[in-house]
Write a protein that holds these residues in place. Structure first.
Motif, PDB file in Angstrom:
ATOM      1  N   MET A   1       0.844  -1.197   0.000  1.00 57.36           N
ATOM      2  CA  MET A   1       0.000   0.000   0.000  1.00 57.36           C
ATOM      3  C   MET A   1       0.871   1.236   0.000  1.00 57.36           C
ATOM      4  O   MET A   1       1.873   1.316   0.669  1.00 57.36           O
ATOM      5  N   SER A 124       1.088  -7.616   5.664  1.00 51.94           N
ATOM      6  CA  SER A 124       0.440  -7.348   6.964  1.00 51.94           C
ATOM      7  C   SER A 124       0.459  -8.611   7.822  1.00 51.94           C
ATOM      8  O   SER A 124       0.798  -8.564   9.009  1.00 51.94           O
ATOM      9  N   ASP A 250      11.384  -5.088   8.283  1.00 52.36           N
ATOM     10  CA  ASP A 250      10.242  -5.165   7.374  1.00 52.36           C
ATOM     11  C   ASP A 250      10.762  -4.879   5.969  1.00 52.36           C
ATOM     12  O   ASP A 250      11.079  -3.746   5.620  1.00 52.36           O
ATOM     13  N   GLN A 253       8.761  -3.521   1.356  1.00 48.70           N
ATOM     14  CA  GLN A 253       9.013  -2.569   0.269  1.00 48.70           C
ATOM     15  C   GLN A 253      10.432  -2.707  -0.284  1.00 48.70           C
ATOM     16  O   GLN A 253      10.662  -2.568  -1.473  1.00 48.70           O
TER      17      GLN A 253
END
Ligand code: PLP
Length: 436
Positions: A1, A124, A250, A253
């Motif tokens: 997102m 997520s 994380d 991306q």
């Protein structure tokens, strides 16, 4: 997102009559939470490599999508997907070689201390699972994130996504720290990043909160795209470990070669994360995610709770994941990200010399943040940024924006981006900035 403050197009769309009907149908059927990119939304019907085609046959250069990271509809990925879908698709409760082949291959891309792979369907879910493991293994609850981070859409991850829920949506046991902004205020927040993490830990202690994890997007995507000093990042990680927490990278991306040095963004900092989470580019458009973890962290979690995700790690996903890794290697896409990324950055920096509003160009590989400024007028800078994104869309090149002030152009093309694509991007941006 993307956190690029998409316009609610129904309010003021410049759309054609056909697209307007589609927008109205969309709003009626999907409800009010969906946003479309661009004032004049695009009705895409086909993709190929770095190109996207709309319903009228117009061709757009995709300089934004990192999901179709090895290129839209890559034939090798499509073949792997359809071949396995035509053979068998079940789940991880049956014995299957392909899932293990994929786990082995994926684990082969990270440092050896990350010995287990757990599969999900989204980024997520990967972060959600990582937080569960962190809280279970550390006995703590508090998670430290940056102040405009985005980590997902489940309850646990949305609460760790101030970009989506605002600072007030972050529960009291978590802490936010200033993102390591290398540009504003002479890079103070980047220099102070480890100090700020230490202060957040102290603050937790003062409230009897045990830290569970430091959760960082390796490219600080929503915060405005930053690549801070490696030593400071390692120092921040040390603080959390000393306080009993773990480090979660994380890579939703930044992973899969985007940053042009290797497969993973955390490696650029010399970090050794305890958990790595991934998604988006992992499946070239197929819904997949994964958690790679230190085995000792899941030994008691595994025996106490077990883990099953119906679709995560299914054989079709495994076939797709293997194909994506093969394409990255076989087509030299990491090297391409490095080389074409450097070339693109040079072109963007040349624009900085021509347009006073370009305050900063930062990049790693094929991930660029171009920060626009307007003599300290934040609202004007944000409106310029949005106008530039819209003008480029009209001129056939797709990008977006990010950052807490909405004044950073976010450029993140599929990895097969070539030099002539970079030239088209820079020429189009030059025109958009000139016409402002
Ligand atoms: C850094 C980061 N983490 C996690 C997520 C969540 O991934 P997904 O949308 O696949 O659930 C995103 C999505 O934009 C992201 O940018």
């Amino acid at each position: 997102m993307s956190q690029s403050s998409p316009t609610n197009v129904l309010a003021d769309a410049d759309a054609s009559a056909g697209d307007r009907a589609l927008l109205e149908r969309r709003a009626r059927l999907l409800g009010p939470t969906y946003r479309a990119f661009y004032r004049n939304p695009i009705h895409l019907v086909r993709g190929n490599g770095v190109w996207l085609y709309d319903a009228r046959g117009r061709k757009f250069l995709d300089a934004y999508n990192n999901v179709a990271s090895v290129g839209h509809c890559h034939p090798r990925v499509v073949e792997a997907l359809s071949g396995q879908a035509a053979t068998l698709n079940t789940h991880t409760r049956y014995l299957s070689e392909i899932i293990l082949d994929y786990a082995e291959k994926l684990l082969g891309t990270v440092p050896a201390h990350l010995g287990h792979a757990m599969f999900t369907c989204t980024g997520s879910e990967a972060n959600d699972l990582a937080i569960r493991i962190a809280q279970h293994s550390s006995g703590g609850t508090g998670v430290i994130i940056t102040d405009f981070a985005y980590h997902g859409a489940t309850i646990a991850t949305a609460q760790l996504s101030p970009a989506a829920v605002g600072a007030k949506g972050v529960p009291l046991h978590h802490r936010t720290v200033a993102a390591p902004d290398t540009f504003r205020d002479h890079g103070r927040a980047a220099k102070d990043f480890a100090k700020n993490v230490a202060a957040a830990i102290e603050d937790m202690r003062a409230q009897n909160i045990r830290p569970a994890a430091l959760l960082l997007d390796s490219a600080f995507s929503s915060d405005g795209i930053f690549f801070p000093d490696a030593a400071v990042m390692r120092e921040a990680a040390d603080h959390v470990r000393k306080a009993g927490g773990i480090v979660i990278a994380d890579e939703v991306q930044s992973g899969f070669g985007r940053l042009g040095q290797g497969m993973w963004g955390f490696a650029n900092y010399g970090l050794e994360p305890d958990i790595v989470t991934m998604g988006k580019p992992i499946g070239d458009g197929h819904p997949m995610g994964a958690v790679l973890v230190r085995p000792r962290l899941v030994s008691s979690f595994g025996s106490n709770t077990g883990y099953f995700n119906t679709f995560g790690g299914n054989p079709v996903a495994a076939a797709v994941g293997i194909a994506v890794l093969d394409v990255i290697e076989g087509e030299g896409l990491i090297e391409n990200a490095r080389n074409v990324g450097a070339y693109t950055a040079d072109l963007l920096r040349a624009l900085q010399g021509r347009h006073g509003m370009v305050g900063d160009v930062r990049h790693n590989g094929l991930y660029f943040g171009v920060e626009l400024t307007a003599d300290g007028d934040a609202a004007l800078a944000a409106s310029k940024t949005s106008s530039v994104v819209e003008a480029m869309r009209e001129d056939g090149v797709l990008i977006s924006s990010c950052g807490p002030r909405g004044n950073v152009l976010k450029i993140r093309p599929p990895l097969p981006f070539a030099r002539d694509n970079a030239e088209q991007l820079a020429e189009t941006l030059d025109r958009a900035l000139s016409n402002w």
